[in-house]
Scaffold this active site. Structure first.
Site, PDB file in Angstrom:
ATOM      1  N   HIS A 239     -55.563 -20.344 -45.935  1.00  0.00           N
ATOM      2  CA  HIS A 239     -54.494 -19.340 -45.829  1.00  0.00           C
ATOM      3  C   HIS A 239     -53.790 -19.250 -47.189  1.00  0.00           C
ATOM      4  CE1 HIS A 239     -50.477 -17.833 -44.699  1.00  0.00           C
ATOM      5  NE2 HIS A 239     -51.033 -17.375 -43.601  1.00  0.00           N
ATOM      6  N   CYS A 277     -54.295 -13.249 -45.193  1.00  0.00           N
ATOM      7  CA  CYS A 277     -53.026 -12.920 -44.543  1.00  0.00           C
ATOM      8  C   CYS A 277     -52.450 -11.758 -45.331  1.00  0.00           C
ATOM      9  CB  CYS A 277     -52.088 -14.119 -44.538  1.00  0.00           C
ATOM     10  SG  CYS A 277     -50.475 -13.684 -43.879  1.00  0.00           S
ATOM     11  N   HIS A 304     -54.980 -12.416 -40.688  1.00  0.00           N
ATOM     12  CA  HIS A 304     -53.636 -12.167 -40.155  1.00  0.00           C
ATOM     13  C   HIS A 304     -53.243 -10.771 -40.601  1.00  0.00           C
ATOM     14  CE1 HIS A 304     -52.355 -16.715 -40.348  1.00  0.00           C
ATOM     15  NE2 HIS A 304     -53.352 -16.490 -39.536  1.00  0.00           N
ATOM     16  N   ASP A 360     -49.891 -10.785 -37.020  1.00  0.00           N
ATOM     17  CA  ASP A 360     -49.080 -11.864 -37.559  1.00  0.00           C
ATOM     18  C   ASP A 360     -47.624 -11.433 -37.526  1.00  0.00           C
ATOM     19  OD1 ASP A 360     -48.668 -14.347 -38.621  1.00  0.00           O
ATOM     20  OD2 ASP A 360     -48.886 -13.683 -40.696  1.00  0.00           O
ATOM     21  N   HIS A 361     -46.789 -12.309 -37.109  1.00  0.00           N
ATOM     22  CA  HIS A 361     -45.348 -12.062 -37.014  1.00  0.00           C
ATOM     23  C   HIS A 361     -45.077 -10.747 -36.288  1.00  0.00           C
ATOM     24  CE1 HIS A 361     -44.607 -14.819 -40.730  1.00  0.00           C
ATOM     25  NE2 HIS A 361     -45.345 -15.372 -39.799  1.00  0.00           N
ATOM     26  N   TYR A 377     -42.379 -15.087 -34.388  1.00  0.00           N
ATOM     27  CA  TYR A 377     -43.388 -14.992 -33.328  1.00  0.00           C
ATOM     28  C   TYR A 377     -42.814 -14.490 -32.001  1.00  0.00           C
ATOM     29  CZ  TYR A 377     -46.610 -17.056 -36.561  1.00  0.00           C
ATOM     30  OH  TYR A 377     -47.417 -17.251 -37.658  1.00  0.00           O
TER      31      TYR A 377
HETATM   32  C1  DNO Z   1     -46.869 -18.264 -40.780  1.00  0.00           C
HETATM   33  C2  DNO Z   1     -48.280 -18.648 -40.774  1.00  0.00           C
HETATM   34  C3  DNO Z   1     -48.565 -19.851 -41.634  1.00  0.00           C
HETATM   35  C4  DNO Z   1     -49.973 -20.342 -41.414  1.00  0.00           C
HETATM   36  C5  DNO Z   1     -50.333 -21.537 -42.217  1.00  0.00           C
HETATM   37  C6  DNO Z   1     -51.826 -21.764 -42.145  1.00  0.00           C
HETATM   38  O1  DNO Z   1     -46.418 -17.637 -39.910  1.00  0.00           O
HETATM   39  O2  DNO Z   1     -49.089 -17.602 -41.094  1.00  0.00           O
HETATM   40  O3  DNO Z   1     -47.684 -20.856 -41.310  1.00  0.00           O
HETATM   41  O4  DNO Z   1     -50.152 -20.713 -40.084  1.00  0.00           O
HETATM   42  O5  DNO Z   1     -49.945 -21.422 -43.508  1.00  0.00           O
HETATM   43  O6  DNO Z   1     -52.118 -22.996 -42.660  1.00  0.00           O
END
Ligand code: DNO
Length: 406
Positions: A239, A277, A304, A360-361, A377
């Protein structure tokens, strides 16, 4: 694309039943209660799988654990200190235990000390919902005046230094506390926060670790774990740094396309891949996300999907998390690039053509505002993000089909 959803386990305020209603097809989870460096035992993995497989009334959910996010790389491994060699052996054992239970994609990061970092977890949007924000002036005020890191003033432009001094002068105690809590939110999934003293201690331990040294440590880690992963059929994916620039003087080495390229080149194996991401990488104007998928898509194991709005086009900059289809990243172009990568994988008969993505988020909206779930989240904000992304995927897939039939 396989539409997945991050679930933090039984304490998560979004339940497996909720996730089913959001229309997700698979689960991303982790054993957040196991300390970084320790082994994820077969029993604990089995237990989490069981929790995922059932609805509240005990009937089958039909969902399974698709991606382990994160199997954390301990600070000891990143610094090559203390028990780091044992931690690497433990990492291999955790990978094996996951593989034995058919969890083949493992996401991790190599960010020192802090994972994702924001200065406000509840920044109010004009529509009344809240989102997460990184304000560079607040962050500089925190770094220079609250944390009082030695040499911090060398890391910001004269304009930011002036603004940070002024911001700090006017800062209420409540606001100071809020920035500290936001910055030190700790690793997602853990309930602990870091205090100022902890941050200082961690920073001290990185004094001698330059970006080059951290890259060497990263390569040593990959040299150990990738061959083991390949043997057991596990795909690791890194990531990116979030945000993708150095913070608090710490080295950050997964922020750009070049960083990614170097890492995948460092150990040439299908087990050595990337997690894209779009929200993290999107906070730099020089990251061309659809282009990255075109050029590095063959190493993509997990995505993500998230968007950000940057306030300037320099690095570093302030930004906030935008709606999934809004913001600075062209989500249509990015989604299309991922679909094309999947198409090419199908053409080559790759079994991993169905790439797991997750919304994501999300913003806290409607009932999220009362729920106080895990920062970033929310149930409804993510449900909205996933619904929008699903519409996009559907429309773009249809377009491809129409093209193919002509
Ligand atoms: C945040 C996430 C990160 C992710 C880590 C993966 O919301 O995208 O915390 O889980 O960095 O190692």
């Amino acid at each position: 694309m396989k539409q997945t959803w991050r679930w933090f386990g039984p304490l998560d305020r979004t339940s497996i039943d909720d996730i089913l209603q959001a229309g997700a097809e698979g689960i991303v989870s982790a054993l957040h209660h196991v300390l970084p460096g320790a082994v994820w035992s077969a029993d604990e993995i089995r237990k989490r799988k069981m929790e995922i497989s059932k609805r509240m009334d005990g009937s089958p959910s039909g969902l399974s654990w698709e991606v382990a996010e994160s199997l954390p790389v301990s600070e000891a491994i990143k610094k090559q200190a203390g028990d780091w060699r044992q931690h690497i052996e433990n990492y291999k054992l955790s990978m094996k235990n996951l593989a034995d239970q058919n969890i083949e994609i493992i996401c991790y990061n190599f960010m020192p000390v802090l994972d994702w970092t924001r200065t406000d977890l509840k920044w109010r949007m004009p529509h009344g919902g809240t989102t997460m924000r990184f304000d560079l002036v607040d962050f500089a005020a925190f770094d220079i005046h609250i944390l009082q890191r030695r040499g911090a003033d060398h890391d910001y432009s004269p304009e930011i230094l002036d603004s940070a001094a002024e911001r700090y002068r006017e800062m209420s105690e409540g606001k100071k506390r809020n920035i500290l809590d936001s910055v030190a939110c700790g690793l997602p999934g853990s309930r602990d926060s870091l205090a100022l003293e902890d941050i200082r201690r961690h920073l001290d331990e990185y004094k001698e670790i330059t970006p080059e040294k951290l890259r060497r440590h990263f390569k040593d880690f990959l040299d150990e774990v990738i061959p083991a992963a390949e043997k057991i059929g596990v795909r690791l994916c890194c990531h990116p740094d979030d945000p993708p620039f150095s913070l608090l003087g710490l080295p950050r080495i997964m922020s750009t396309e070049e960083d990614y390229r170097n890492i995948v080149k460092a150990v040439d194996s299908s087990a050595n891949g990337i997690a894209m991401c779009s929200g993290s990488l999107g906070a730099r104007p020089d990251n061309d996300l659809p282009g990255m998928v075109e050029r590095l898509g063959h190493c993509l194991h997990f995505v993500h999907l998230r968007n950000v709005k940057k306030e300037t086009s320099v690095v570093p900059t302030s930004f906030h998390e935008a709606e999934h289809l809004d913001g600075d990243t062209d989500m249509v172009a990015l989604t299309k690039a991922i679909l094309l990568e999947e198409k090419s994988r199908r053409r080559y008969g790759r079994k991993d053509w169905n790439i797991p993505i997750r919304p994501d988020h999300g913003m806290d909206i409607l009932d999220d505002l009362k729920r106080s779930g895990q920062p970033g989240y929310p149930s409804i904000g993510r449900l909205k993000g996933l619904a929008e992304l699903r519409g996009l995927i559907k429309a773009l897939s249809y377009e491809e089909k129409v093209k193919e039939s002509i």
